[in-house]
Design a protein around this motif. Sequence first.
Motif, PDB file in Angstrom:
ATOM      1  N   GLN A  90       0.738  -1.409   0.194  1.00  0.00           N
ATOM      2  CA  GLN A  90      -0.049  -0.090  -0.157  1.00  0.00           C
ATOM      3  C   GLN A  90       0.923   1.462   0.057  1.00  0.00           C
ATOM      4  OE1 GLN A  90      -2.281  -1.220   3.392  1.00  0.00           O
ATOM      5  NE2 GLN A  90      -4.071  -0.372   2.172  1.00  0.00           N
ATOM      6  N   GLU A  91       1.764   1.158   0.665  1.00  0.00           N
ATOM      7  CA  GLU A  91       2.632   2.359   0.881  1.00  0.00           C
ATOM      8  C   GLU A  91       3.446   2.745  -0.497  1.00  0.00           C
ATOM      9  OE1 GLU A  91       3.971   3.400   5.320  1.00  0.00           O
ATOM     10  OE2 GLU A  91       5.380   2.952   3.971  1.00  0.00           O
ATOM     11  N   GLU A  92       3.503   1.727  -1.195  1.00  0.00           N
ATOM     12  CA  GLU A  92       4.389   1.989  -2.689  1.00  0.00           C
ATOM     13  C   GLU A  92       3.142   2.113  -3.641  1.00  0.00           C
ATOM     14  OE1 GLU A  92       6.833  -1.316  -3.198  1.00  0.00           O
ATOM     15  OE2 GLU A  92       8.288  -0.693  -1.676  1.00  0.00           O
ATOM     16  N   SER A  93       1.934   2.386  -3.290  1.00  0.00           N
ATOM     17  CA  SER A  93       0.739   2.400  -4.350  1.00  0.00           C
ATOM     18  C   SER A  93       0.258   4.040  -4.328  1.00  0.00           C
ATOM     19  CB  SER A  93      -0.421   1.741  -4.057  1.00  0.00           C
ATOM     20  OG  SER A  93      -1.380   2.179  -4.738  1.00  0.00           O
ATOM     21  N   SER A  94       0.674   4.700  -5.286  1.00  0.00           N
ATOM     22  CA  SER A  94       0.006   6.121  -5.444  1.00  0.00           C
ATOM     23  C   SER A  94      -1.167   6.424  -5.230  1.00  0.00           C
ATOM     24  CB  SER A  94       0.519   6.907  -6.813  1.00  0.00           C
ATOM     25  OG  SER A  94      -0.389   6.147  -7.739  1.00  0.00           O
ATOM     26  N   SER A  95      -2.429   5.444  -5.585  1.00  0.00           N
ATOM     27  CA  SER A  95      -3.656   5.685  -5.369  1.00  0.00           C
ATOM     28  C   SER A  95      -3.928   5.480  -3.707  1.00  0.00           C
ATOM     29  CB  SER A  95      -4.492   4.308  -6.008  1.00  0.00           C
ATOM     30  OG  SER A  95      -4.140   3.168  -5.400  1.00  0.00           O
ATOM     31  N   CYS A 143       0.879  13.469  -4.993  1.00  0.00           N
ATOM     32  CA  CYS A 143       0.992  15.271  -4.770  1.00  0.00           C
ATOM     33  C   CYS A 143       1.029  15.733  -6.038  1.00  0.00           C
ATOM     34  CB  CYS A 143       2.154  15.432  -4.012  1.00  0.00           C
ATOM     35  SG  CYS A 143       2.334  15.173  -2.282  1.00  0.00           S
ATOM     36  N   VAL A 144       1.770  15.249  -7.043  1.00  0.00           N
ATOM     37  CA  VAL A 144       1.208  15.762  -8.516  1.00  0.00           C
ATOM     38  C   VAL A 144       0.130  15.808  -9.025  1.00  0.00           C
ATOM     39  CG1 VAL A 144       2.127  15.708 -10.916  1.00  0.00           C
ATOM     40  CG2 VAL A 144       4.031  15.576  -9.063  1.00  0.00           C
ATOM     41  N   ALA A 145      -0.660  14.458  -8.774  1.00  0.00           N
ATOM     42  CA  ALA A 145      -2.007  14.459  -9.100  1.00  0.00           C
ATOM     43  C   ALA A 145      -2.723  15.475  -8.531  1.00  0.00           C
ATOM     44  CB  ALA A 145      -2.392  12.974  -9.098  1.00  0.00           C
ATOM     45  N   LEU A 146      -2.593  15.677  -7.135  1.00  0.00           N
ATOM     46  CA  LEU A 146      -3.409  16.553  -6.453  1.00  0.00           C
ATOM     47  C   LEU A 146      -3.116  17.911  -6.290  1.00  0.00           C
ATOM     48  CD1 LEU A 146      -4.289  13.883  -3.312  1.00  0.00           C
ATOM     49  CD2 LEU A 146      -5.888  14.542  -5.475  1.00  0.00           C
ATOM     50  N   ARG A 147      -2.019  18.205  -6.938  1.00  0.00           N
ATOM     51  CA  ARG A 147      -1.488  19.512  -7.030  1.00  0.00           C
ATOM     52  C   ARG A 147      -0.869  20.027  -5.555  1.00  0.00           C
ATOM     53  NH1 ARG A 147      -4.923  22.696 -11.589  1.00  0.00           N
ATOM     54  NH2 ARG A 147      -4.506  21.204 -13.253  1.00  0.00           N
ATOM     55  N   LEU A 148      -0.311  19.207  -4.862  1.00  0.00           N
ATOM     56  CA  LEU A 148       0.132  19.326  -3.507  1.00  0.00           C
ATOM     57  C   LEU A 148       1.582  19.520  -3.616  1.00  0.00           C
ATOM     58  CD1 LEU A 148      -1.902  16.931  -1.327  1.00  0.00           C
ATOM     59  CD2 LEU A 148      -2.115  19.177  -1.234  1.00  0.00           C
ATOM     60  N   PRO A 149       1.943  20.481  -3.091  1.00  0.00           N
ATOM     61  CA  PRO A 149       3.630  20.924  -3.028  1.00  0.00           C
ATOM     62  C   PRO A 149       4.200  19.938  -2.027  1.00  0.00           C
ATOM     63  CG  PRO A 149       2.543  23.052  -2.811  1.00  0.00           C
ATOM     64  CD  PRO A 149       1.425  22.070  -2.776  1.00  0.00           C
TER      65      PRO A 149
END
Length: 745
Positions: A90-95, A143-149
């Motif tokens: 899970q920790e290695e899953s971006s979802s 973070c990129v997908a959610l536009r989070l720095p």
Amino acid sequence: MASTSTQSSPFPTPSGSASLLLSFTPKDRSILVLGSSRIAASRAFLGLDANARVVVSSSSGLDSACDEIKWRVERKEIDWLDIEAVSAVQEESSSFWEETFGALGRDLALVCVTDAVLDASTNSTTAKPRRSLASIKAIRSACVALRLPVNISDHPALSDFSFPSSHRFALDPSSSSEMSTLQIAVSTSGRGCRLATRIKREIVARLPRAVGGAVENVGRMREKARLGASAAREGEARRKTRVFLDVGGGAGEEDLSSTPHIPLNSPVRQLDDSYVAAAQLVEEEEEETKRRMRWVAQVSEYWPIEYLAGLKEPEMDQILGRYASKGIVDEGFSETVDGGGDAPQESNTTSLSSQPSSSTTQSSSTTSSSANNIASSSSTFETSPIHSISIRPPSPPPSLPPKGVIHLLGSGPGHPSLLTIAAHKSLLTATLVLSDKLVPAEILALIPSTTTLHIAKKFPGNAEGAQNEMMALALEGARRGERVVRLKQGDPYIYGRGGEEVLFFREHGFESVVVPGVSSALAGPLMFGVPVTQRGVAESMVLCTGVGRKGKAVQLPGYERSRTLLVLMGVARLNSVLQVLQQPSPSSSYSDSSIVTTTTTFSSSLTPNPTSEPSAPIPSAFVSIPATSSAGVSYDIGSRLGAAYPPWTPIAIIERASSTDQRMVASTLSGIAAALERVGDQRPPGMMVIGWSVLALEGKGDVGVLDDGEQGEEADRARVRRWLGGDEGGFIVREGLRDEWKEFL
């Protein structure tokens, strides 16, 4: 690819590679910190200090978090997000991370990953595991997908932002309980984090201590400039729309005085008779606000910072009042200036000087010139290093003797005023100076610009080569007929290798002149009011090094109640030194469990160091301290001749003695390691003072240690608690030079 033009350009040419430095205000927004080490705690504190909601999470669970994280969670200062049961898949899953971040709500502003690097505060056998690269990339992708720095420690290529080395100034320099809004930050864009910390420290040391209060007062004047006049002019016809000059509704640093289209010293329309008649004594609100903001900008630029810090409300009002030379009364501020009544201001120039002897009727032009002169001289004094002295070489330059000379010169602990007269004259008349690397810049600044200067490259692993190089350069210079100064910190013969050089130069035909220096071993403690000997407390002292010769294990003396132990060059090996000092002797009646470990809490006074003491000290006892490396190799970290030290023995670590950023951290042997870790970055060079003399002159003084020696352990612990204000496990930090030291320059 940017090109560099040799032609002068009317506008700046970007060179790239810089960071975009922003002042971000995350008030009432969330910051997620992944990890639970001291790095995570520091990130959490920065968020709390900026009024953010901080959420901390770690797969290793709250029980394994550092003490500060646990403490803040218990006090509900930060929230803990439990993901302990999450699998590695899970920790290695971006979802998974997108879902986790989304659950925190739309107010999540930043993500900080701190467990991508080993926690340097723990040893290799107990350190928390490093987050896998796959997990790091999954977090980055989410973070990129959610536009989070996102910031990922030790992975600048995967980070959108970095944390600069920052410092926040106190509002009142005499108390650090209330902080000002002034912060400074130094960034090297990840190229030199440790150097950034040093640069920040030197900047802070060179700024006036009252600078935080000055910023608050200037901010107050800006508020008055925008709002004060309209509040006092109730009933007059005014514009309905107020004009605010701060970019972004007042959140920025910019105002009209600092924007490119209005230079700071550009002319403004004067308040003459024709203007008064046209305006009928009432300015348009926008014009009036602009004018007052310009005045604030002028005093910000030219007036001494100490003066700005000391301004009171009436003085601020007077600064913002109009000139009354043409009979103009400032309805918005005259009431405060005059203390009541309707009489107009006699002059607006009194606010430009706080000296009682200043004239209150001088012309504005004269006063402005005077203020500028005052500000100019003050600015020169404050922005230059506190230790700088302008001393030029004799004119004409000294003629070279038929045969060169070599001076082995001790430069003292660091402050230029602690140089001996002989050392000072030697520096001024030298033609070649060969300096050790620890000699501070303030001493080197005394060397005439026409003198050749070499600084030794004595870095770890290169000490012998650098030493040989300096001796060879000195010999070559002397053979050419030069006046050579071999410049050392402290005294040349106290761990300065001066004796080796005397013999070397003598062997090659030159008898050195050895110029004594004030040793930091004695001056360092004195700079913080700590005596190395004191009647009734310490009858003798022992000076030793914390570094074994050529890498050998350190050898230290045992505990004697009436003796002060001074250890030079040992702070970097603090844990080993503490272990050597405290390991019980074989003949001791104390068991290993008698070594006390205390939880360190901050106290406003000094604390002693840990060690265990045998019931009957045996001076002849020799204790060797074994250890095992990570590779399984056994070795000795050091040895001690004599009794073990009690854990409540006072210790002080003194760093950069007599420099502007000097610091003393004092605690007990059992508490000093945690105290030093708590205060942050080290400031080499440093030394240790161990023994009861550390507390002898604290407060009302305690000079009956030897007289009370028969009272036993509990009496000593009570003495330590009194010294620490009731907390045996506390520590204190003292830093900086007293202002009186400026008088010696």
